[in-house]
Design a protein around this motif. Sequence first.
Motif, mmCIF file in Angstrom:
data_model
loop_
_atom_site.group_PDB
_atom_site.id
_atom_site.type_symbol
_atom_site.label_atom_id
_atom_site.label_comp_id
_atom_site.label_asym_id
_atom_site.label_seq_id
_atom_site.Cartn_x
_atom_site.Cartn_y
_atom_site.Cartn_z
ATOM 1 N N ILE A 1 0.862 -1.178 0.000
ATOM 2 C CA ILE A 1 0.000 0.000 0.000
ATOM 3 C C ILE A 1 0.898 1.228 0.000
ATOM 4 N N SER A 2 0.668 2.144 -0.933
ATOM 5 C CA SER A 2 1.507 3.335 -1.029
ATOM 6 C C SER A 2 0.674 4.603 -0.847
ATOM 7 N N SER A 3 1.063 5.416 0.143
ATOM 8 C CA SER A 3 0.518 6.768 0.268
ATOM 9 C C SER A 3 1.591 7.795 -0.076
ATOM 10 N N ALA A 4 2.717 7.312 -0.621
ATOM 11 C CA ALA A 4 3.786 8.210 -1.073
ATOM 12 C C ALA A 4 3.311 8.967 -2.309
ATOM 13 N N PRO A 5 3.827 10.162 -2.564
ATOM 14 C CA PRO A 5 3.471 10.871 -3.791
ATOM 15 C C PRO A 5 3.670 9.987 -5.015
ATOM 16 N N MET A 6 2.723 10.019 -5.937
ATOM 17 C CA MET A 6 2.789 9.167 -7.120
ATOM 18 C C MET A 6 4.091 9.358 -7.871
ATOM 19 N N ARG A 7 4.578 10.596 -7.897
ATOM 20 C CA ARG A 7 5.825 10.885 -8.601
ATOM 21 C C ARG A 7 6.984 10.115 -7.984
ATOM 22 N N GLU A 8 7.026 10.045 -6.643
ATOM 23 C CA GLU A 8 8.114 9.337 -5.967
ATOM 24 C C GLU A 8 7.960 7.828 -6.082
ATOM 25 N N LEU A 9 6.730 7.347 -6.005
ATOM 26 C CA LEU A 9 6.508 5.906 -6.156
ATOM 27 C C LEU A 9 6.964 5.437 -7.529
ATOM 28 N N ALA A 10 6.583 6.170 -8.568
ATOM 29 C CA ALA A 10 6.940 5.770 -9.930
ATOM 30 C C ALA A 10 8.449 5.698 -10.117
ATOM 31 N N ALA A 11 9.174 6.614 -9.477
ATOM 32 C CA ALA A 11 10.635 6.646 -9.622
ATOM 33 C C ALA A 11 11.316 5.494 -8.898
ATOM 34 N N ARG A 12 10.624 4.863 -7.944
ATOM 35 C CA ARG A 12 11.250 3.826 -7.130
ATOM 36 C C ARG A 12 10.693 2.436 -7.388
ATOM 37 N N LEU A 13 9.771 2.322 -8.331
ATOM 38 C CA LEU A 13 9.223 1.020 -8.677
ATOM 39 C C LEU A 13 10.189 0.251 -9.570
ATOM 40 N N HIS A 14 10.228 -1.051 -9.379
ATOM 41 C CA HIS A 14 11.036 -1.916 -10.243
ATOM 42 C C HIS A 14 10.191 -3.149 -10.603
ATOM 43 N N PRO A 15 10.027 -3.406 -11.884
ATOM 44 C CA PRO A 15 10.583 -2.656 -13.010
ATOM 45 C C PRO A 15 9.921 -1.290 -13.155
ATOM 46 N N LEU A 16 10.670 -0.358 -13.740
ATOM 47 C CA LEU A 16 10.198 1.008 -13.909
ATOM 48 C C LEU A 16 8.962 1.015 -14.799
ATOM 49 N N PRO A 17 7.849 1.610 -14.353
ATOM 50 C CA PRO A 17 6.643 1.627 -15.190
ATOM 51 C C PRO A 17 6.824 2.511 -16.418
ATOM 52 N N GLN A 18 6.143 2.158 -17.489
ATOM 53 C CA GLN A 18 6.211 2.963 -18.708
ATOM 54 C C GLN A 18 5.687 4.369 -18.469
ATOM 55 N N THR A 19 4.787 4.519 -17.498
ATOM 56 C CA THR A 19 4.181 5.824 -17.223
ATOM 57 C C THR A 19 4.996 6.649 -16.242
ATOM 58 N N SER A 20 6.223 6.239 -15.927
ATOM 59 C CA SER A 20 7.024 6.995 -14.971
ATOM 60 C C SER A 20 7.286 8.408 -15.466
ATOM 61 N N LEU A 21 7.396 8.575 -16.791
ATOM 62 C CA LEU A 21 7.588 9.920 -17.338
ATOM 63 C C LEU A 21 6.356 10.779 -17.103
ATOM 64 N N ASN A 22 5.167 10.162 -17.165
ATOM 65 C CA ASN A 22 3.953 10.905 -16.829
ATOM 66 C C ASN A 22 3.992 11.368 -15.384
ATOM 67 N N ALA A 23 4.368 10.463 -14.489
ATOM 68 C CA ALA A 23 4.375 10.780 -13.062
ATOM 69 C C ALA A 23 5.358 11.898 -12.745
ATOM 70 N N LYS A 24 6.464 11.958 -13.489
ATOM 71 C CA LYS A 24 7.448 13.017 -13.235
ATOM 72 C C LYS A 24 6.878 14.405 -13.469
ATOM 73 N N GLN A 25 5.805 14.485 -14.256
ATOM 74 C CA GLN A 25 5.202 15.781 -14.575
ATOM 75 C C GLN A 25 4.246 16.265 -13.495
ATOM 76 N N LEU A 26 3.901 15.396 -12.534
ATOM 77 C CA LEU A 26 2.986 15.801 -11.467
ATOM 78 C C LEU A 26 3.669 16.818 -10.565
ATOM 79 N N ARG A 27 2.911 17.863 -10.197
ATOM 80 C CA ARG A 27 3.475 18.958 -9.408
ATOM 81 C C ARG A 27 2.720 19.098 -8.086
#
Length: 536
Positions: A289-315
């Motif tokens: 269960i993750s309550s971490a910011p989606m941007r941070e979760l995407a950067a730390r998931l393995h394997p890296l999700p294809q949508t990680s670039l989308n998550a990086k745009q969240l502000r």
Amino acid sequence: MSIAGLPGAHGAAPNHEKTVDVAIIGAGPAGLTAGYLLTKAGLSVAIIEKDAHYVGGISRTVEHEGYRFDIGGHRFFSKSQQVVDLWNEILPDDFIQRPRMSRIYYEGKFYSYPLRAFEALWNLGIVRSTLCMISFAKAKAFPNKQVKSFEDWTVNQFGQKLYSIFFKTYTEKVWGMPCDEMSADWAAQRIKGLSLWGAVVDGLKRSLGLNKAPNDGMQTKTLLETFRYPRLGPGMMWDAARDKIVASGKGEVLIGHALKQLASDGQGGWRMTATGEHGETVVRARHAISSAPMRELAARLHPLPQTSLNAKQLRYRDFLTVALKIRSDDLFPDNWIYIHDSKVKVGRIQNFRSWSPEMVPDESVACVGLEYFCFEGDGLWSMADDDLVELATRELATLGLVSAEQVIGGAVVRQEKAYPVYDEDYAAHVDAMRRELEGAHPTLHMVGRNGMHRYNNQDHAMMTAMLTVENIIAGQRVYDVWCVNEDAEYHEAGDEGEQAALPTARREVSEDQAAALASVREVPERIAAPKQRDAA
């Protein structure tokens, strides 16, 4: 002056490794709610929290020299009976009933919040009120016919003068973008029922004795006059939840542990690695269960999700609180006041004794928190603590609320990622990441404000966790957690717990619960780019 928090009592041994049923990222309201309910159901959990001193996330209570600070102000009210019952279960004996009061402060005078138009005109005085009415008449005679922005809509409704006094300054402080870049749709939703002309007519009738109804120019709902609040602040709730999780023998709360990686084990489970002061901790679990910011979760998931670039745009919008101790009686009775004054940077001022007398130990000292909305890394955020205390002291004096000589101390609390930003692309980014992760990883669950990039209140964050726990126990997604959002007015009107608890097996939240929890939060969006508007 920096904050020195409470010592962490639930850390892990160096290079610690364990296996549990559920690994939880973040010990805020959502993470701790999930952990409490899971351990109550007999499942084992491990919760990691990167803060080395506190649990509760933005709902924590910071303590400094015996003074307690609420980070943002948290009224304990919910239309969900299920949430109310859980609050009472976790903290049965420590709620107090407090009066509700919030006002606007502008040029030395207080104005009702929500704004009462006739009162506002009266307080502004004859000359300025006349100018406001002339500006209003001009806007009605020559309206902007190409309404695109918050500024366009508000000027059309109230005229340039009232817009600049009561809408522009505070709105731009909070959201960090010009009003002429915010969507007009948000303005129409945000400012409901306020009629300047209706206020003037009602005021004239009242002066002639023809109308004894409140002349506020609004058809307002009855606001809560009181609310419940933990006597030592909201952190009291989450400290109790943490202690109950640990006391169950089924849970561990690892503070001072930041997520390094969340990796799929290839068999539907997870391997979570967290870094702490004494090394790494590895947690293996069937569910995460993750309550971490989606941007941070995407950067730390393995394997890296294809949508990680989308998550990086969240502000995100961040803020900081400068808490000042003032040798004086309380400066105002409000829980907080909104500062609509362009001469100062402060956006809102909390009065901690009005939240609970026990927050402030010295009756001869007022303790207030000046809130500054900013972006992490900008000028305000990066200022030294002593400079921020000096700024806050100077601004209180500028506002005429206190003299600088009365300030006897201060402390600074920074809160990163306080508000998810709803820009023109955020919904597409969130949806893309949600679809990929839910499709590829049915045992990964996103909850809470930052975990879902939704501007939810505390009880809505809790509800996402409560439904997630039901899904885990059932072994399938019986609830659509994404149906839980926020009714932006729910906490201001109506009866506590008026919505019944959820049924136990539905794929969506119940109709009653949806009425309380599933409308769109009042958050401004940027005006769409020209090609987007044309496509629409």
